[in-house]
Scaffold this active site. Structure first.
Site, short mmCIF file in Angstrom:
data_model
loop_
_atom_site.label_atom_id
_atom_site.label_comp_id
_atom_site.label_asym_id
_atom_site.label_seq_id
_atom_site.Cartn_x
_atom_site.Cartn_y
_atom_site.Cartn_z
N GLY A 125 0.84 -1.20 0.00
CA GLY A 125 0.00 0.00 0.00
C GLY A 125 0.87 1.24 0.00
CB CYS A 126 0.53 4.44 1.75
SG CYS A 126 1.54 5.86 2.21
#
Length: 202
Positions: free
Chosen positions: A37-38
């Site tokens: 993810g991020c």
């Protein structure tokens, strides 16, 4: 789209110089590549692991060369946000890095990570050799068999992919812009999830 992409406009914020110091023989150094993810949120936990010599965030898995953050974040490419980890296997095993990876993501979310939705935020383990492939498969199976999650593990295990470093202002973002990172971390839902599921939300 990430909730606080606009923070990236503040490129003039001062970077804190806290470079990691390699202690390993270059011939024995290995790399790992994870999509969690991020990528802002994936650097802090790995930077704290003894035996990790350095980390870089970037993009991998797509066909486009030299992708930019704007392109990837907007879904214009088929790249994922990733973290590249350089480590000394004499100090930390790849299996241990996999444990860190699992404990900093939601392994059952299929459409991204937390409030960051899109293929660019989906989770993956990029196996850089046969040994990593086997270790990743064993680790995923162990997590599946643990009974910790009622849903299937969504994280995929993929073959090696070209790593494209992200723009410099994304590297060690949590140090360069602690206020922006802290706001993102609090609002994304990651910290509260990790605290609830794994007992740690840092």
């Amino acid at each position: 789209m990430r909730l606080v992409v606009w923070f990236c406009a503040f490129l003039g914020w001062t970077s804190v110089a806290m470079a990691q110091t390699p202690n390993a023989n270059p011939a024995t150094v290995e790399k790992a590549l994870f999509a969690g993810g991020c990528f802002w949120s994936m650097q802090p936990p790995f930077d704290r692991v003894p035996g990790v010599l350095s980390t870089r965030v970037g993009y991998a898995g797509g066909s486009q060369a030299n992708p930019t953050y704007k392109q990837v974040a907007s879904g214009e490419t088929d790249h994922r946000e990733v973290i590249e980890i350089t480590f000394d296997p004499a100090q930390v095993s790849y299996a241990s890095l996999l444990e860190v990876f699992w404990r900093n993501i939601s392994p059952v979310q299929r459409d991204g990570q937390f409030l960051d939705v899109g293929d660019q935020y989906t989770t993956a383990i990029y196996a850089l050799n046969d040994q990593q492939q086997k270790a990743a498969e064993a680790s995923k199976m162990a997590l599946t068999n643990s009974g910790k999650f009622s849903k299937p593990i969504a994280t995929v295990i993929l073959p090696a992919a070209t790593f494209w470093p992200a723009e410099e202002y994304h590297q060690k973002y949590y140090r360069k812009n602690p206020m922006g990172y802290g706001m993102y971390r609090a609002t994304s839902g990651r910290a509260s999830y990790l605290l609830r599921v794994w007992g740690s939300g840092k």
